[in-house]
Design a protein around this motif. Sequence first.
Motif, mmCIF file in Angstrom:
data_model
loop_
_atom_site.group_PDB
_atom_site.id
_atom_site.type_symbol
_atom_site.label_atom_id
_atom_site.label_comp_id
_atom_site.label_asym_id
_atom_site.label_seq_id
_atom_site.Cartn_x
_atom_site.Cartn_y
_atom_site.Cartn_z
ATOM 1 N N ASP A 67 0.884 -0.986 0.154
ATOM 2 C CA ASP A 67 0.528 0.056 -0.204
ATOM 3 C C ASP A 67 0.856 1.152 -0.529
ATOM 4 O O ASP A 67 0.693 2.107 -0.756
ATOM 5 C CB ASP A 67 -0.964 -0.031 1.131
ATOM 6 N N GLU B 13 0.964 0.559 11.169
ATOM 7 C CA GLU B 13 0.676 1.207 10.689
ATOM 8 C C GLU B 13 0.193 1.977 11.818
ATOM 9 O O GLU B 13 -0.423 2.367 12.307
ATOM 10 C CB GLU B 13 -0.120 0.618 9.571
ATOM 11 N N LYS C 192 0.799 4.295 -3.040
ATOM 12 C CA LYS C 192 0.170 5.412 -2.143
ATOM 13 C C LYS C 192 1.709 6.266 -2.740
ATOM 14 O O LYS C 192 1.820 7.503 -3.818
ATOM 15 C CB LYS C 192 0.589 5.429 -1.100
#
Length: 193
Positions: free
Chosen positions: A2, A126, A6
């Motif tokens: 991810d 995260e 991004k």
Amino acid sequence: MDALLKDSEHLAAMIDNVSSVDNLDFVMENYALGHTVMDQRQGHGCLVSVAETVTLEEVNSAPAEVLEFISDFGKPTAPLPAAIVACVPKRVHIDGVGETDFKISPDEITAAIGAGLEEPIEPEPELEVPKELISSSELHELKLQQKPAFISLNQDPSTSKVYDEETGITELCLSNGIPVNYKGVLEQLLGGL
């Protein structure tokens, strides 16, 4: 993955803001490495098309191969490391003894590496980075409660700010004693206090 996607998406969106010097460095580096040169949008498109096909095993195999001397440490087939660098202080403080030279033996370094390899590796959690630390309504409420104001910087009560012509910096002091220095565009913002 991810984070990688991004970051790639962000770079692709910023394509028109990349300086020509950075683009030239990018092209020269890729040419020197024998890589195919793509602009940020093309690179992002390629990454998106292959991202779902990448497996955790493939990702782990690349650093394991590069770092065989660590990943295979202790195995008879492991390559011998060319060097081990231990960053240690020159002197340490020991309670009851005081300052003394830091000493470490090769066996202690080997034992520390072995102990580290036996510990489970867990990913960092995260973190969601907030867009603001305090909401506008909370800030407004605090402003009403605390009633911030600028106070005199010196003995003259009529002087709440000092402007330095040479640097263009204005010096102020908040009523809680915190000094505030600003330059340029903050004039309008701070004028509202």
